[in-house]
Design a protein around this motif. Structure first.
Motif, PDB file in Angstrom:
ATOM      1  N   VAL A   1     -24.598 -11.833  13.558  1.00  0.00           N
ATOM      2  CA  VAL A   1     -25.358 -10.895  14.377  1.00  0.00           C
ATOM      3  C   VAL A   1     -24.952  -9.489  13.948  1.00  0.00           C
ATOM      4  O   VAL A   1     -23.763  -9.167  13.899  1.00  0.00           O
ATOM      5  CB  VAL A   1     -25.065 -11.106  15.881  1.00  0.00           C
ATOM      6  CG1 VAL A   1     -25.773 -10.067  16.724  1.00  0.00           C
ATOM      7  CG2 VAL A   1     -25.467 -12.509  16.315  1.00  0.00           C
ATOM      8  N   ASN A   2     -25.922  -8.661  13.587  1.00  0.00           N
ATOM      9  CA  ASN A   2     -25.639  -7.272  13.220  1.00  0.00           C
ATOM     10  C   ASN A   2     -25.438  -6.461  14.494  1.00  0.00           C
ATOM     11  O   ASN A   2     -26.224  -6.560  15.433  1.00  0.00           O
ATOM     12  CB  ASN A   2     -26.783  -6.692  12.397  1.00  0.00           C
ATOM     13  CG  ASN A   2     -26.943  -7.411  11.072  1.00  0.00           C
ATOM     14  OD1 ASN A   2     -25.968  -7.780  10.434  1.00  0.00           O
ATOM     15  ND2 ASN A   2     -28.170  -7.633  10.668  1.00  0.00           N
TER      16      ASN A   2
ATOM     17  N   LEU B   1     -31.973 -13.700  11.135  1.00  0.00           N
ATOM     18  CA  LEU B   1     -32.319 -15.069  10.753  1.00  0.00           C
ATOM     19  C   LEU B   1     -31.772 -16.040  11.797  1.00  0.00           C
ATOM     20  O   LEU B   1     -30.561 -16.097  12.010  1.00  0.00           O
ATOM     21  CB  LEU B   1     -31.747 -15.405   9.374  1.00  0.00           C
ATOM     22  CG  LEU B   1     -32.123 -14.438   8.248  1.00  0.00           C
ATOM     23  CD1 LEU B   1     -31.321 -14.732   6.998  1.00  0.00           C
ATOM     24  CD2 LEU B   1     -33.617 -14.516   7.974  1.00  0.00           C
ATOM     25  N   PHE B   2     -32.647 -16.818  12.424  1.00  0.00           N
ATOM     26  CA  PHE B   2     -32.218 -17.671  13.530  1.00  0.00           C
ATOM     27  C   PHE B   2     -31.194 -18.714  13.096  1.00  0.00           C
ATOM     28  O   PHE B   2     -30.378 -19.138  13.897  1.00  0.00           O
ATOM     29  CB  PHE B   2     -33.428 -18.349  14.197  1.00  0.00           C
ATOM     30  CG  PHE B   2     -34.053 -19.432  13.368  1.00  0.00           C
ATOM     31  CD1 PHE B   2     -33.605 -20.740  13.465  1.00  0.00           C
ATOM     32  CD2 PHE B   2     -35.084 -19.149  12.493  1.00  0.00           C
ATOM     33  CE1 PHE B   2     -34.176 -21.729  12.704  1.00  0.00           C
ATOM     34  CE2 PHE B   2     -35.668 -20.135  11.735  1.00  0.00           C
ATOM     35  CZ  PHE B   2     -35.205 -21.431  11.831  1.00  0.00           C
ATOM     36  N   TRP B   3     -31.175 -19.111  11.830  1.00  0.00           N
ATOM     37  CA  TRP B   3     -30.242 -20.141  11.394  1.00  0.00           C
ATOM     38  C   TRP B   3     -28.887 -19.561  11.010  1.00  0.00           C
ATOM     39  O   TRP B   3     -27.929 -20.283  10.820  1.00  0.00           O
ATOM     40  CB  TRP B   3     -30.816 -20.932  10.220  1.00  0.00           C
ATOM     41  CG  TRP B   3     -31.110 -20.085   9.016  1.00  0.00           C
ATOM     42  CD1 TRP B   3     -30.221 -19.693   8.061  1.00  0.00           C
ATOM     43  CD2 TRP B   3     -32.368 -19.515   8.664  1.00  0.00           C
ATOM     44  NE1 TRP B   3     -30.852 -18.906   7.126  1.00  0.00           N
ATOM     45  CE2 TRP B   3     -32.184 -18.789   7.473  1.00  0.00           C
ATOM     46  CE3 TRP B   3     -33.642 -19.552   9.229  1.00  0.00           C
ATOM     47  CZ2 TRP B   3     -33.213 -18.108   6.844  1.00  0.00           C
ATOM     48  CZ3 TRP B   3     -34.654 -18.875   8.595  1.00  0.00           C
ATOM     49  CH2 TRP B   3     -34.435 -18.174   7.418  1.00  0.00           C
ATOM     50  N   ASP B   4     -28.789 -18.253  10.938  1.00  0.00           N
ATOM     51  CA  ASP B   4     -27.550 -17.585  10.565  1.00  0.00           C
ATOM     52  C   ASP B   4     -26.771 -17.237  11.827  1.00  0.00           C
ATOM     53  O   ASP B   4     -27.328 -16.718  12.791  1.00  0.00           O
ATOM     54  CB  ASP B   4     -27.877 -16.311   9.772  1.00  0.00           C
ATOM     55  CG  ASP B   4     -26.665 -15.708   9.098  1.00  0.00           C
ATOM     56  OD1 ASP B   4     -25.550 -16.226   9.273  1.00  0.00           O
ATOM     57  OD2 ASP B   4     -26.841 -14.707   8.385  1.00  0.00           O
TER      58      ASP B   4
ATOM     59  N   ALA C   1     -20.970  -6.859  11.163  1.00  0.00           N
ATOM     60  CA  ALA C   1     -21.462  -8.136  11.674  1.00  0.00           C
ATOM     61  C   ALA C   1     -20.470  -8.739  12.658  1.00  0.00           C
ATOM     62  O   ALA C   1     -19.275  -8.486  12.599  1.00  0.00           O
ATOM     63  CB  ALA C   1     -21.701  -9.095  10.520  1.00  0.00           C
ATOM     64  N   GLY C   2     -21.020  -9.524  13.552  1.00  0.00           N
ATOM     65  CA  GLY C   2     -20.222 -10.268  14.512  1.00  0.00           C
ATOM     66  C   GLY C   2     -20.927 -11.572  14.800  1.00  0.00           C
ATOM     67  O   GLY C   2     -21.782 -12.013  14.025  1.00  0.00           O
ATOM     68  N   THR C   3     -20.582 -12.180  15.918  1.00  0.00           N
ATOM     69  CA  THR C   3     -21.261 -13.391  16.362  1.00  0.00           C
ATOM     70  C   THR C   3     -22.008 -13.066  17.644  1.00  0.00           C
ATOM     71  O   THR C   3     -21.903 -11.962  18.183  1.00  0.00           O
ATOM     72  CB  THR C   3     -20.264 -14.533  16.641  1.00  0.00           C
ATOM     73  OG1 THR C   3     -19.467 -14.184  17.773  1.00  0.00           O
ATOM     74  CG2 THR C   3     -19.381 -14.805  15.439  1.00  0.00           C
ATOM     75  N   GLU C   4     -22.715 -14.035  18.151  1.00  0.00           N
ATOM     76  CA  GLU C   4     -23.474 -13.832  19.380  1.00  0.00           C
ATOM     77  C   GLU C   4     -22.572 -13.464  20.556  1.00  0.00           C
ATOM     78  O   GLU C   4     -22.995 -12.800  21.493  1.00  0.00           O
ATOM     79  CB  GLU C   4     -24.258 -15.109  19.690  1.00  0.00           C
ATOM     80  CG  GLU C   4     -25.317 -14.933  20.731  1.00  0.00           C
ATOM     81  CD  GLU C   4     -26.185 -16.158  20.876  1.00  0.00           C
ATOM     82  OE1 GLU C   4     -26.686 -16.368  21.989  1.00  0.00           O
ATOM     83  OE2 GLU C   4     -26.366 -16.892  19.897  1.00  0.00           O
TER      84      GLU C   4
ATOM     85  N   VAL D   1     -26.423  -2.452  20.322  1.00  0.00           N
ATOM     86  CA  VAL D   1     -27.631  -3.176  19.929  1.00  0.00           C
ATOM     87  C   VAL D   1     -27.180  -4.352  19.068  1.00  0.00           C
ATOM     88  O   VAL D   1     -26.379  -4.179  18.137  1.00  0.00           O
ATOM     89  CB  VAL D   1     -28.600  -2.278  19.127  1.00  0.00           C
ATOM     90  CG1 VAL D   1     -29.803  -3.073  18.643  1.00  0.00           C
ATOM     91  CG2 VAL D   1     -29.031  -1.086  19.960  1.00  0.00           C
ATOM     92  N   ARG D   2     -27.688  -5.542  19.390  1.00  0.00           N
ATOM     93  CA  ARG D   2     -27.385  -6.744  18.612  1.00  0.00           C
ATOM     94  C   ARG D   2     -28.677  -7.280  18.012  1.00  0.00           C
ATOM     95  O   ARG D   2     -29.660  -7.444  18.721  1.00  0.00           O
ATOM     96  CB  ARG D   2     -26.762  -7.835  19.487  1.00  0.00           C
ATOM     97  CG  ARG D   2     -25.502  -7.413  20.185  1.00  0.00           C
ATOM     98  CD  ARG D   2     -24.867  -8.515  20.991  1.00  0.00           C
ATOM     99  NE  ARG D   2     -25.845  -9.241  21.792  1.00  0.00           N
ATOM    100  CZ  ARG D   2     -25.705 -10.511  22.186  1.00  0.00           C
ATOM    101  NH1 ARG D   2     -24.639 -11.189  21.849  1.00  0.00           N
ATOM    102  NH2 ARG D   2     -26.640 -11.091  22.914  1.00  0.00           N
ATOM    103  N   GLU D   3     -28.647  -7.547  16.709  1.00  0.00           N
ATOM    104  CA  GLU D   3     -29.817  -8.065  16.017  1.00  0.00           C
ATOM    105  C   GLU D   3     -29.410  -9.240  15.130  1.00  0.00           C
ATOM    106  O   GLU D   3     -28.488  -9.123  14.329  1.00  0.00           O
ATOM    107  CB  GLU D   3     -30.456  -6.987  15.137  1.00  0.00           C
ATOM    108  CG  GLU D   3     -30.966  -5.801  15.904  1.00  0.00           C
ATOM    109  CD  GLU D   3     -31.427  -4.673  15.004  1.00  0.00           C
ATOM    110  OE1 GLU D   3     -31.047  -4.652  13.812  1.00  0.00           O
ATOM    111  OE2 GLU D   3     -32.157  -3.804  15.491  1.00  0.00           O
TER     112      GLU D   3
END
Length: 146
Positions: free
Chosen positions: A50-51, A44-47, A70-73, A39-41
């Motif tokens: 990605v959890n 905050l759209f500006w951050d 945390a990671g990236t998209e 699951v990726r969440e």
């Protein structure tokens, strides 16, 4: 006043679409009740952060969600299975061990297990803008060896 609120809401909708909130699953034994899911969440759209969460399920006995940090998209998550049946989730250099019998065991690993990582079951990755699980097949392993 109502028009201003409506316009503000309409202008905010495209910003909300930039957030990541998706999931993909890996069947463990071919049933919908026994799986691992990523699951990726992105709260905050500006951050760019990605959890990442790993959901371990063997229904109806257990279901648990564990944090991968945390990671990236575009962060890839490898899933390895050791001979005992436990799983290792590898996120970059970070590794976590879990199991699907009780879904409660969860441990961060400082290094690869002495007995090895086991068998690569596949990788959660983004393909064409969508989170997918790409299963590792014997054919794909043979292609890598050549």
């Amino acid at each position: 006043m109502r028009l201003r609120a409506l316009l503000t809401l309409l202008l905010a909708i495209p910003l909300l679409n930039a957030c990541v909130d998706d999931r993909a699953a890996m069947d463990i034994d071919g049933t919908r009740e026994h799986y691992l899911a990523l699951v990726r969440e992105q709260p905050l759209f500006w951050d760019k952060k990605v959890n990442l969460w790993l959901v371990v399920s063997r229904m109806p006995a257990c279901l648990r969600r564990h944090s991968l940090g945390a990671g990236t998209e575009n962060t890839r998550v490898e899933i390895w299975q050791v001979p005992s049946g436990a799983f290792i989730a590898k996120v970059g250099k970070r590794m976590y061990a879990t199991e699907s019998q009780t879904c409660t065991a969860w441990a961060r690993l400082d290094e690869e297990p002495a007995e090895g990582m086991g068998e690569l079951r596949g990788v959660f990755r983004v393909r064409n803008g969508e989170l997918v699980f790409a299963a590792e097949t014997p054919e794909a392993s043979a292609d890598k060896d050549e």
